[in-house]
Design a protein around this motif. Structure first.
Motif, mmCIF file in Angstrom:
data_model
loop_
_atom_site.group_PDB
_atom_site.id
_atom_site.type_symbol
_atom_site.label_atom_id
_atom_site.label_comp_id
_atom_site.label_asym_id
_atom_site.label_seq_id
_atom_site.Cartn_x
_atom_site.Cartn_y
_atom_site.Cartn_z
ATOM 1 N N ILE A 50 0.849 -1.194 0.000
ATOM 2 C CA ILE A 50 0.000 0.000 0.000
ATOM 3 C C ILE A 50 0.883 1.241 0.000
ATOM 4 C CG2 ILE A 50 -1.837 1.259 1.187
ATOM 5 C CD1 ILE A 50 -2.670 -1.430 2.462
ATOM 6 N N GLY A 51 0.893 1.950 -1.117
ATOM 7 C CA GLY A 51 1.682 3.172 -1.241
ATOM 8 C C GLY A 51 0.861 4.397 -0.886
ATOM 9 N N GLU A 52 1.313 5.523 -1.392
ATOM 10 C CA GLU A 52 0.717 6.804 -0.995
ATOM 11 C C GLU A 52 -0.378 7.239 -1.971
ATOM 12 O OE1 GLU A 52 3.722 9.738 -0.177
ATOM 13 O OE2 GLU A 52 2.457 11.361 -0.906
ATOM 14 N N ALA A 53 0.035 7.677 -3.127
ATOM 15 C CA ALA A 53 -0.909 8.206 -4.117
ATOM 16 C C ALA A 53 -0.214 8.169 -5.467
ATOM 17 C CB ALA A 53 -1.300 9.641 -3.767
ATOM 18 N N PRO A 54 -0.979 8.167 -6.536
ATOM 19 C CA PRO A 54 -0.357 8.173 -7.858
ATOM 20 C C PRO A 54 0.480 9.433 -8.084
ATOM 21 C CG PRO A 54 -2.727 7.755 -8.005
ATOM 22 C CD PRO A 54 -2.443 8.160 -6.596
ATOM 23 N N GLY A 55 1.539 9.294 -8.845
ATOM 24 C CA GLY A 55 2.294 10.444 -9.335
ATOM 25 C C GLY A 55 1.910 10.690 -10.787
ATOM 26 N N ARG A 56 2.745 11.436 -11.481
ATOM 27 C CA ARG A 56 2.402 11.800 -12.853
ATOM 28 C C ARG A 56 2.276 10.592 -13.777
ATOM 29 N NH1 ARG A 56 6.829 14.496 -16.311
ATOM 30 N NH2 ARG A 56 7.498 12.456 -15.638
ATOM 31 N N ASP A 57 3.268 9.699 -13.698
ATOM 32 C CA ASP A 57 3.250 8.533 -14.592
ATOM 33 C C ASP A 57 2.067 7.620 -14.295
ATOM 34 O OD1 ASP A 57 5.747 9.081 -15.990
ATOM 35 O OD2 ASP A 57 6.690 8.701 -14.061
ATOM 36 N N GLU A 58 1.792 7.444 -13.005
ATOM 37 C CA GLU A 58 0.683 6.576 -12.607
ATOM 38 C C GLU A 58 -0.647 7.177 -13.051
ATOM 39 O OE1 GLU A 58 3.148 7.569 -10.524
ATOM 40 O OE2 GLU A 58 4.248 5.666 -10.454
ATOM 41 N N ASP A 59 -0.763 8.491 -12.910
ATOM 42 C CA ASP A 59 -1.984 9.194 -13.331
ATOM 43 C C ASP A 59 -2.199 9.033 -14.837
ATOM 44 O OD1 ASP A 59 -4.220 11.025 -12.971
ATOM 45 O OD2 ASP A 59 -2.966 12.560 -13.913
ATOM 46 N N LYS A 63 -2.123 3.118 -13.506
ATOM 47 C CA LYS A 63 -1.583 1.966 -12.775
ATOM 48 C C LYS A 63 -0.651 2.459 -11.680
ATOM 49 C CE LYS A 63 -0.784 -1.815 -15.937
ATOM 50 N NZ LYS A 63 0.263 -2.718 -16.420
ATOM 51 N N PRO A 64 -0.660 1.794 -10.517
ATOM 52 C CA PRO A 64 0.218 2.255 -9.438
ATOM 53 C C PRO A 64 1.684 1.876 -9.669
ATOM 54 C CG PRO A 64 -0.965 0.285 -8.746
ATOM 55 C CD PRO A 64 -1.506 0.669 -10.104
ATOM 56 N N PHE A 65 2.562 2.701 -9.153
ATOM 57 C CA PHE A 65 3.995 2.409 -9.135
ATOM 58 C C PHE A 65 4.553 1.983 -10.490
ATOM 59 C CE2 PHE A 65 3.223 2.106 -4.511
ATOM 60 C CZ PHE A 65 4.272 2.880 -4.052
ATOM 61 N N VAL A 66 4.397 2.856 -11.473
ATOM 62 C CA VAL A 66 4.985 2.586 -12.782
ATOM 63 C C VAL A 66 6.071 3.598 -13.151
ATOM 64 C CG1 VAL A 66 3.019 1.343 -13.750
ATOM 65 C CG2 VAL A 66 3.096 3.831 -13.945
ATOM 66 N N THR A 96 -1.420 -1.317 -4.367
ATOM 67 C CA THR A 96 -2.389 -0.220 -4.467
ATOM 68 C C THR A 96 -1.865 0.992 -3.690
ATOM 69 O OG1 THR A 96 -4.741 0.334 -4.278
ATOM 70 C CG2 THR A 96 -3.795 -0.933 -2.478
ATOM 71 N N ASN A 97 -2.680 2.006 -3.576
ATOM 72 C CA ASN A 97 -2.312 3.226 -2.863
ATOM 73 C C ASN A 97 -3.425 3.658 -1.919
ATOM 74 O OD1 ASN A 97 0.294 4.154 -3.996
ATOM 75 N ND2 ASN A 97 -0.855 4.263 -5.925
ATOM 76 N N VAL A 98 -3.043 4.418 -0.909
ATOM 77 C CA VAL A 98 -4.023 4.987 0.027
ATOM 78 C C VAL A 98 -5.026 5.864 -0.722
ATOM 79 C CG1 VAL A 98 -4.222 6.682 1.885
ATOM 80 C CG2 VAL A 98 -2.499 4.876 2.030
ATOM 81 N N PHE A 169 10.433 1.897 4.104
ATOM 82 C CA PHE A 169 10.695 3.150 3.393
ATOM 83 C C PHE A 169 10.053 3.134 2.014
ATOM 84 C CE2 PHE A 169 14.845 3.671 5.929
ATOM 85 C CZ PHE A 169 14.301 4.647 6.745
ATOM 86 N N HIS A 170 9.643 4.310 1.591
ATOM 87 C CA HIS A 170 9.090 4.474 0.251
ATOM 88 C C HIS A 170 10.231 4.455 -0.773
ATOM 89 C CE1 HIS A 170 6.843 6.082 -3.090
ATOM 90 N NE2 HIS A 170 5.731 6.030 -2.371
ATOM 91 N N PRO A 171 10.049 3.793 -1.914
ATOM 92 C CA PRO A 171 11.142 3.790 -2.906
ATOM 93 C C PRO A 171 11.514 5.190 -3.395
ATOM 94 C CG PRO A 171 9.161 2.721 -3.780
ATOM 95 C CD PRO A 171 8.947 2.926 -2.314
HETATM 96 N N1 URA Z 1 4.309 6.653 -5.230
HETATM 97 C C1 URA Z 1 3.303 6.035 -4.590
HETATM 98 O O1 URA Z 1 3.191 6.079 -3.380
HETATM 99 N N2 URA Z 1 2.438 5.347 -5.330
HETATM 100 C C2 URA Z 1 2.523 5.230 -6.650
HETATM 101 O O2 URA Z 1 1.696 4.564 -7.227
HETATM 102 C C3 URA Z 1 3.589 5.890 -7.283
HETATM 103 C C4 URA Z 1 4.464 6.601 -6.564
#
Ligand code: URA
Length: 199
Positions: A50-59, A63-66, A96-98, A169-171
């Motif tokens: 479970i990550g945080e929120a989409p960034g630009r690429d994910e938006d 898809k999450p974390f791309v 997924t993300n929060v 830690f977050h990547p």
């Molecule tokens: N960082 C996040 O926490 N989630 C993503 O999907 C992408 C970057």
């Protein structure tokens, strides 16, 4: 928030939950986002990241974390023989993300946004029903545990959404602070040990 609770509770499976999020109009983040970013990976996986929120690429991709952080996450997963593309419960992961929408200019999500969307997050965990969840970064710890301080929390099992939860830690943080990869590696080994112990 009571709307969110009802909408989330009514979702009987993941596609209904995704549809409920798509129809949910009370979170301002939705208006600035291009896509709903729901999840990736396999819903039968034993681990849910479970990550945080989409960034630009994910938006952009929905898809999450791309983006760059996601590519690092994939490398870290590969190092413990896990892969979001695999659909075996042992080697697959669910991601997924929060928050399912990108905050404007990638600002930190606000506490009220996290609180508003929390019933969906809880329902998401209930429906996937993983053995363990990994709370990726401070915002995810905040949402899952009600606490921040990833430097102290990481690597120690806690409980979030009714599941054993490992903060790490977050990547994106690791990209800025490569020295912290040592701790992230330790946490991945801890995750793997936990899964192998069958708990
Ligand atoms: N960082 C996040 O926490 N989630 C993503 O999907 C992408 C970057």
């Amino acid at each position: 928030i009571s709307d969110a609770r009802t909408a989330a509770a009514n979702a009987q499976d993941l596609s209904q939950l995704q549809a409920a999020l798509g129809a949910y109009e009370h979170c301002d983040l939705k208006r600035g986002a291009r896509n709903l970013v729901f999840s990736d990976g396999h819903p039968t996986a034993r681990v849910m990241f479970i990550g945080e929120a989409p960034g630009r690429d994910e938006d952009q991709q929905g898809k999450p974390f791309v983006g760059r952080a996601g590519q690092l996450l994939d490398k870290m997963l590969a190092a413990i023989d896990m892969d979001r593309l695999l659909d075996t419960p042992e080697a697959g992961v669910y991601i997924t993300n929060v928050l399912p929408w990108r905050p404007p200019q990638n600002r930190d999500p606000k506490p009220e946004e996290i609180a508003m969307m929390r019933p969906f997050m809880q329902r998401h965990v209930d429906l996937v029903d993983p053995d363990v969840v990994v709370l990726v970064g401070n915002i995810s710890c905040d949402a899952g545990l009600g606490r921040r301080g990833i430097t102290r929390l990481r690597g120690t099992w806690a409980e979030a959404y009714g599941k054993p939860a490992l903060p790490m830690f977050h990547p994106a943080y690791l990209l800025r602070n490569p020295a912290a990869k040592r701790e992230a590696w330790a946490d991945l080994l801890e995750l793997k040990a936990r899964l192998e112990s069958g708990v």
